[in-house]
Scaffold this active site. Sequence first.
Site, PDB file in Angstrom:
ATOM      1  N   ARG A   1      31.713  15.839   5.791  1.00 21.93           N
ATOM      2  CA  ARG A   1      30.374  16.362   6.065  1.00 21.93           C
ATOM      3  C   ARG A   1      29.346  15.266   6.345  1.00 21.93           C
ATOM      4  O   ARG A   1      28.367  15.501   7.045  1.00 21.93           O
ATOM      5  CB  ARG A   1      29.911  17.248   4.903  1.00 21.93           C
ATOM      6  CG  ARG A   1      30.722  18.535   4.790  1.00 21.93           C
ATOM      7  CD  ARG A   1      30.102  19.507   3.811  1.00 21.93           C
ATOM      8  NE  ARG A   1      30.867  20.748   3.744  1.00 21.93           N
ATOM      9  CZ  ARG A   1      30.521  21.785   2.988  1.00 21.93           C
ATOM     10  NH1 ARG A   1      29.427  21.733   2.242  1.00 21.93           N
ATOM     11  NH2 ARG A   1      31.259  22.886   2.975  1.00 21.93           N
TER      12      ARG A   1
ATOM     13  N   ASP B   1      15.784  27.996  -0.169  1.00 14.03           N
ATOM     14  CA  ASP B   1      17.068  27.289  -0.139  1.00 14.03           C
ATOM     15  C   ASP B   1      16.792  25.798  -0.072  1.00 14.03           C
ATOM     16  O   ASP B   1      15.712  25.364   0.359  1.00 14.03           O
ATOM     17  CB  ASP B   1      17.909  27.732   1.057  1.00 14.03           C
ATOM     18  CG  ASP B   1      19.399  27.480   0.824  1.00 14.03           C
ATOM     19  OD1 ASP B   1      20.078  28.372   0.280  1.00 14.03           O
ATOM     20  OD2 ASP B   1      19.884  26.374   1.148  1.00 14.03           O
TER      21      ASP B   1
END
Length: 293
Positions: free
Chosen positions: A46, A158
């Site tokens: 990632r 978030d």
Amino acid sequence: MQAPSPPPPSGTPVLSRRELLLFQALVEKEAGIHLSAAKDALVANRLSRRLRELGLHSFGAYYSYVTEKGHEAEKVRMLDSLCTHETSFFREPQHFDLLRQRILPEWSALAAAGRRPRTLRVWSAACSTGEEPYSIAMCLLEAFPKGSGWSLEVVASDLSTWALQRSQQGLWNLDRSRTIPQTLLKDFMLKGVRTQEGLMKAGPELRTVMRFARVNLNVPSEWPSGAFDLIFCRNVLIYFGADARSRVIQGMVQKLTPTGYFFLGHAESLIGVDVAVRSVSANVYTPRQLAGR
């Protein structure tokens, strides 16, 4: 014996044990998220894109870059890269059954008796790409439609800026609609046509009750202000270290109204957390003094 991690893609630098430990400590300090040693391949895969885009040739160099003064924006991108975004509409449907069949009628009766205001505030504390908060909003508007005299607000937050932008957009592939009850789908979602064929969009009624904010749950000063009648914090605290998890739960329970409810995900529990709540259903809690109602 744990299976070895798959080899990194060709051209991706190898993440050393030392580098993994550095990122583990940084991410837990910044976001409360605990990256186990088994996540080494995930971290490498990632973050490798950021290395390529910045022209860096090792994870150690990226760690130095992201921790340098003045590179806070890159720290946000790093955390974005490591966030997991698994979600769906009406995920864990028993929670929404409880909301529609018990909690909302209960609040309606209390309001009719003059025992609570006709105001509802909800916090979806790990909203990902928006399926959870929009599901909640559909339930609220079904019970308290426009003109009913109720004031409704769903705060969707978030850590990931990418996920939050998707949530604000309110646009999904039509195949995501399969888990939405047909009556709610018809009343609150718009089906795309022509250039938007195969997509669905949140309708205007939903958008009027939604609010969005980037929030790091590990930093209470970033939390939305005020009290909430519902707090959904589902399937995110499983990624937190024990101390951070306990702090977040305790803080959220303190933000509940006296008749409020706190929702955790199916894989989570309050084991080891000292908090004054009582369970009313699977992974659903209410302030202890109201448990007998």
